[in-house]
Motif scaffolding. Structure first.
Motif, PDB file in Angstrom:
ATOM      1  N   LYS A  28      26.412  47.998  50.885  1.00  0.00           N
ATOM      2  CA  LYS A  28      26.836  46.676  51.330  1.00  0.00           C
ATOM      3  C   LYS A  28      27.724  45.998  50.290  1.00  0.00           C
ATOM      4  O   LYS A  28      28.611  45.212  50.635  1.00  0.00           O
ATOM      5  N   MET A  29      27.504  46.326  49.015  1.00  0.00           N
ATOM      6  CA  MET A  29      28.338  45.745  47.967  1.00  0.00           C
ATOM      7  C   MET A  29      29.771  46.240  48.053  1.00  0.00           C
ATOM      8  O   MET A  29      30.718  45.523  47.689  1.00  0.00           O
ATOM      9  N   PHE A  30      29.973  47.459  48.556  1.00  0.00           N
ATOM     10  CA  PHE A  30      31.335  47.956  48.751  1.00  0.00           C
ATOM     11  C   PHE A  30      32.063  47.102  49.786  1.00  0.00           C
ATOM     12  O   PHE A  30      33.235  46.763  49.604  1.00  0.00           O
ATOM     13  N   ASN A  31      31.374  46.746  50.865  1.00  0.00           N
ATOM     14  CA  ASN A  31      32.013  45.902  51.872  1.00  0.00           C
ATOM     15  C   ASN A  31      32.267  44.495  51.351  1.00  0.00           C
ATOM     16  O   ASN A  31      33.282  43.872  51.676  1.00  0.00           O
ATOM     17  N   GLU A  32      31.352  43.988  50.530  1.00  0.00           N
ATOM     18  CA  GLU A  32      31.565  42.664  49.935  1.00  0.00           C
ATOM     19  C   GLU A  32      32.860  42.648  49.122  1.00  0.00           C
ATOM     20  O   GLU A  32      33.663  41.710  49.242  1.00  0.00           O
ATOM     21  N   GLU A  33      33.047  43.681  48.314  1.00  0.00           N
ATOM     22  CA  GLU A  33      34.258  43.738  47.484  1.00  0.00           C
ATOM     23  C   GLU A  33      35.490  44.045  48.329  1.00  0.00           C
ATOM     24  O   GLU A  33      36.586  43.560  48.039  1.00  0.00           O
ATOM     25  N   SER A  34      35.317  44.834  49.389  1.00  0.00           N
ATOM     26  CA  SER A  34      36.436  45.142  50.265  1.00  0.00           C
ATOM     27  C   SER A  34      36.936  43.887  50.971  1.00  0.00           C
ATOM     28  O   SER A  34      38.146  43.710  51.173  1.00  0.00           O
ATOM     29  N   GLU A  35      36.023  42.993  51.334  1.00  0.00           N
ATOM     30  CA  GLU A  35      36.404  41.770  52.015  1.00  0.00           C
ATOM     31  C   GLU A  35      37.232  40.839  51.131  1.00  0.00           C
ATOM     32  O   GLU A  35      38.084  40.102  51.625  1.00  0.00           O
ATOM     33  N   ARG A  36      37.003  40.888  49.833  1.00  0.00           N
ATOM     34  CA  ARG A  36      37.668  39.934  48.938  1.00  0.00           C
ATOM     35  C   ARG A  36      38.787  40.554  48.103  1.00  0.00           C
ATOM     36  O   ARG A  36      39.446  39.856  47.346  1.00  0.00           O
ATOM     37  N   THR A  37      38.986  41.888  48.211  1.00  0.00           N
ATOM     38  CA  THR A  37      39.972  42.557  47.362  1.00  0.00           C
ATOM     39  C   THR A  37      41.103  43.131  48.202  1.00  0.00           C
ATOM     40  O   THR A  37      40.880  43.987  49.059  1.00  0.00           O
ATOM     41  N   PRO A  39      50.122  42.009  49.616  1.00  0.00           N
ATOM     42  CA  PRO A  39      49.404  43.293  49.671  1.00  0.00           C
ATOM     43  C   PRO A  39      49.672  44.042  50.975  1.00  0.00           C
ATOM     44  O   PRO A  39      50.209  43.486  51.938  1.00  0.00           O
ATOM     45  N   TYR A  40      49.296  45.325  50.988  1.00  0.00           N
ATOM     46  CA  TYR A  40      49.325  46.069  52.247  1.00  0.00           C
ATOM     47  C   TYR A  40      48.354  45.461  53.249  1.00  0.00           C
ATOM     48  O   TYR A  40      48.610  45.420  54.445  1.00  0.00           O
ATOM     49  N   SER A  41      47.219  45.029  52.742  1.00  0.00           N
ATOM     50  CA  SER A  41      46.230  44.345  53.577  1.00  0.00           C
ATOM     51  C   SER A  41      45.409  43.429  52.684  1.00  0.00           C
ATOM     52  O   SER A  41      45.331  43.638  51.470  1.00  0.00           O
ATOM     53  N   GLU A  42      44.801  42.425  53.291  1.00  0.00           N
ATOM     54  CA  GLU A  42      43.970  41.491  52.522  1.00  0.00           C
ATOM     55  C   GLU A  42      42.602  42.088  52.205  1.00  0.00           C
ATOM     56  O   GLU A  42      41.853  41.530  51.409  1.00  0.00           O
ATOM     57  N   THR A  43      42.291  43.205  52.850  1.00  0.00           N
ATOM     58  CA  THR A  43      41.018  43.879  52.613  1.00  0.00           C
ATOM     59  C   THR A  43      41.251  45.195  51.891  1.00  0.00           C
ATOM     60  O   THR A  43      42.342  45.747  51.903  1.00  0.00           O
ATOM     61  N   GLY A  44      40.186  45.713  51.279  1.00  0.00           N
ATOM     62  CA  GLY A  44      40.300  46.879  50.420  1.00  0.00           C
ATOM     63  C   GLY A  44      40.468  48.192  51.150  1.00  0.00           C
ATOM     64  O   GLY A  44      40.378  48.269  52.385  1.00  0.00           O
ATOM     65  N   GLY A  45      40.704  49.251  50.358  1.00  0.00           N
ATOM     66  CA  GLY A  45      41.033  50.557  50.906  1.00  0.00           C
ATOM     67  C   GLY A  45      39.874  51.319  51.500  1.00  0.00           C
ATOM     68  O   GLY A  45      40.080  52.290  52.232  1.00  0.00           O
ATOM     69  N   ILE A  46      38.640  50.915  51.207  1.00  0.00           N
ATOM     70  CA  ILE A  46      37.456  51.614  51.715  1.00  0.00           C
ATOM     71  C   ILE A  46      36.597  50.644  52.516  1.00  0.00           C
ATOM     72  O   ILE A  46      36.489  49.464  52.173  1.00  0.00           O
ATOM     73  N   ALA A  47      35.999  51.144  53.599  1.00  0.00           N
ATOM     74  CA  ALA A  47      35.077  50.353  54.401  1.00  0.00           C
ATOM     75  C   ALA A  47      33.814  51.157  54.680  1.00  0.00           C
ATOM     76  O   ALA A  47      33.867  52.383  54.831  1.00  0.00           O
ATOM     77  N   ASN A  50      34.198  45.494  38.347  1.00  0.00           N
ATOM     78  CA  ASN A  50      35.638  45.667  38.122  1.00  0.00           C
ATOM     79  C   ASN A  50      36.143  46.948  38.770  1.00  0.00           C
ATOM     80  O   ASN A  50      37.212  46.974  39.394  1.00  0.00           O
ATOM     81  N   ALA A  51      35.366  48.027  38.609  1.00  0.00           N
ATOM     82  CA  ALA A  51      35.776  49.319  39.167  1.00  0.00           C
ATOM     83  C   ALA A  51      35.821  49.280  40.685  1.00  0.00           C
ATOM     84  O   ALA A  51      36.728  49.859  41.308  1.00  0.00           O
ATOM     85  N   LEU A  52      34.853  48.608  41.305  1.00  0.00           N
ATOM     86  CA  LEU A  52      34.857  48.488  42.760  1.00  0.00           C
ATOM     87  C   LEU A  52      36.130  47.802  43.244  1.00  0.00           C
ATOM     88  O   LEU A  52      36.742  48.214  44.237  1.00  0.00           O
ATOM     89  N   ARG A  53      36.542  46.773  42.541  1.00  0.00           N
ATOM     90  CA  ARG A  53      37.736  46.037  42.961  1.00  0.00           C
ATOM     91  C   ARG A  53      39.002  46.874  42.745  1.00  0.00           C
ATOM     92  O   ARG A  53      39.916  46.847  43.581  1.00  0.00           O
TER      93      ARG A  53
END
Length: 557
Positions: free
Chosen positions: A290-299, A368-376, A258-261
């Motif tokens: 790698k889990m950060f990128n997984e969540e970034s791709e979907r959040t 959203p601003y973008s379909e991907t998350g704020g961190i990569a 939850n926190a990652l998202r």
């Protein structure tokens, strides 16, 4: 269930311990109640902590109202802004470990039944939380709250603007009088600096993890709601103690997801990567880059607070705070609503009736601003084990960039070159030997990034480092390069003029150097000696692990 505090307050054999409590004026009735440590980082050197004595007293009042005995114990804290750009910054990240160890020490030595943690700024928040999940005792975080934004030229501003103003002054884009206006106007009072910098990122993520009450991340330091929140936090810990809800019942694999998202939706500081990795490690939760990128791709990214945009923490609070961000994510079932929180209720229960009150501050999830998350997290031959960028604070034209390396072995060398006008559009500034081991201490590079921004080079120049960045940094600022130079990483083998190719949408960072050429360079390369070998930092440099693991202390020594 037996209380932990019974080890120091109950039974004939505990009479010597009770006598020491009586020496401080405690009564028998107080010793018969749960003992709650109110861990306060109050000091007179950190603006975010200057008022924590008031927050601490309010927490203690809440504990007493709910039938407990509050006992204040201290914690240290470094002001990153004051420590920036000199040897002091080497102590900042390292202090996280001192804080975690000291909270563990005080809690275990005195058998407290529960903790209310009262931090506010960068390393203090994660350090305290790391200790709480390490010991797994009932815990509530009650931070000091964000600073209000300053005002210059009728524009809301925060700390990042004064750092950028220095670069503008060096480039003669502003005069001394305008610099003084920024200096006097950017920080109007107590609280954690007003943008989505590291302190506010971690205070918001404490809410997202569930270990803090709703409002913890966004209610301004100077609002009366912050005092009320502190009283409620004092009452909440008594509820957790009574129900035996411990830190790891709240911070676990589900709440970390939850926190990652929330991190991705908010566009938090890149330092949140280091701290979430470290907290997860203490909680026994598997988490890697790698889990950060997984969540970034979907959040999707829903917020552009300073330095990514023009809004500040007070605006996020008016919009409904972290709960409003969570309610947007919940629209698309992106959160586990059954996780337990510090309220003693589930996240879903906490979000009942919550609405996004300012769609211009928190974008609806449909827009959203973008379909991907704020961190990569980027990977490639520059950073085989990964490096971190706050994607939401990068100008669109810099999401892909190719340019020649301008190589420096420390921050001071780089900032001197920037101020002297030796960095030009298209360059990729490389700052190495600033990692956890090589620094030692992994300094933040806010001065170089702000100088580039102030000189209007943030949309044409990239910066990569095995050090890290302040949450106030913006632009193509890529940090945490692993392996770091001091551990034999390829960043230590880069040479002036090497062409570095950055592709943030593809999570890639490559240099046009072959493996054979790297091996040739490695055979003749001699790394510089650590610049600090003694004292606490000397020990830290020998014991600290990779930034890819959160710069935690090695477990196999």
């Amino acid at each position: 269930m037996a209380r932990r505090s019974a080890n120091v307050t109950q039974g004939v054999e505990k009479a010597p311990m009770r006598s020491l409590f009586y020496a401080m004026g405690y009564t028998k009735e107080e010793l018969d109640r749960p003992l709650i440590a109110v861990v306060s980082a109050h000091s007179e050197i950190v603006p975010g902590h200057y008022h924590l004595d008031k927050i601490t007293e309010a927490v203690k009042a809440g504990v007493r109202m709910a039938g407990g005995t509050p006992i204040m114990v201290p914690a240290i804290g470094v002001c990153d802004g004051i420590a920036m750009g000199h040897i002091g910054m080497k102590y900042s990240l390292a202090s996280r470990e001192l804080i975690a160890d000291s909270v563990e020490t005080m809690t275990q030595a005195h058998a407290f039944d529960g903790l209310v943690l009262v931090p506010n700024c960068d390393k203090i928040v994660p350090g305290m939380v790391m200790a709480a999940v390490r010991m797994n005792v009932p815990t509530v975080v009650c931070s000091g709250g964000p600073m209000m934004a300053g005002l210059v030229d009728e524009e809301d501003i925060s700390l990042s603007k004064i750092f950028e103003a220095v670069g503008a002054r060096k480039a003669n884009l502003i005069d001394d009088q305008k610099l003084e206006e920024f200096e006097q106007g950017c920080c109007p009072g107590c609280g954690s600096c007003a943008g989505m910098y590291t302190a506010n990122s971690m205070n918001c993520l404490c809410e997202a993890l569930g270990i803090a009450l709703p409002g913890n991340g966004t209610i301004p330091a100077v609002h009366n709601g912050r005092i009320r929140l502190a009283k409620y936090a004092g009452a909440a810990i008594m509820n957790l103690v009574e129900k035996d809800i411990k830190a790891r019942d709240i911070i676990n694999e589900r709440s970390v997801r939850n926190a990652l998202r929330c991190d991705m939706a908010l566009g938090c500081s890149s330092n949140s990567v280091l701290h979430l990795l470290a907290i997860a490690n203490e909680a026994g939760v598997p988490l890697d880059l790698k889990m950060f990128n997984e969540e970034s791709e979907r959040t999707p990214n829903l917020c552009h607070l300073a330095p990514a945009g023009e809004t500040h923490m007070q605006d996020l609070n008016i919009a409904g705070g972290i709960a409003a961000v969570q309610s947007e994510l919940a629209k698309k079932d992106m959160l586990d609503l059954e996780v337990m929180t510090a309220t003693g209720k589930t996240l879903g229960e906490n979000l009942q009736g919550v609405k996004n009150k300012k769609p211009d501050t928190i974008r609806p999830i449909e827009n959203p601003y973008s379909e991907t998350g704020g961190i990569a997290i980027l990977f490639g031959n520059v950073a085989p084990e990964g490096c971190v960028v706050k994607r939401s604070a990068v100008a669109p034209e810099m999401l892909k960039h190719s340019g020649p390396a301008r190589v420096f072995n420390c921050e001071e060398e780089a900032i001197a070159a920037i101020y002297d006008g030796k960095i030009v559009a298209g360059d990729v500034v490389v700052i190495r030997y600033e990692g956890p081991k090589g620094g030692p201490g992994m300094r933040e590079m806010l001065n170089p990034t702000s100088a580039l921004a102030g000189m209007k080079l943030d949309k044409t120049v990239a910066l990569i480092t095995d050090g890290r960045f302040s949450g106030a940094s913006r632009g193509a600022s890529i940090g945490h390069v692993c392996p770091e130079a001091a551990n034999g990483g390829n960043i230590g083998l880069l040479q002036e003029g090497d062409i570095i190719e950055i592709n943030i949408p593809e999570y890639s960072i490559q240099v046009r150097v072959s493996d054979a050429e790297f091996e040739k360079r490695r055979s003749s390369y001699v790394a510089p000696e650590p610049n600090i070998k003694t004292g606490w930092l000397g020990r830290y440099g020998k014991l600290v692990d990779s930034a890819a693991k959160g710069a935690i202390m090695k477990q196999d020594f």
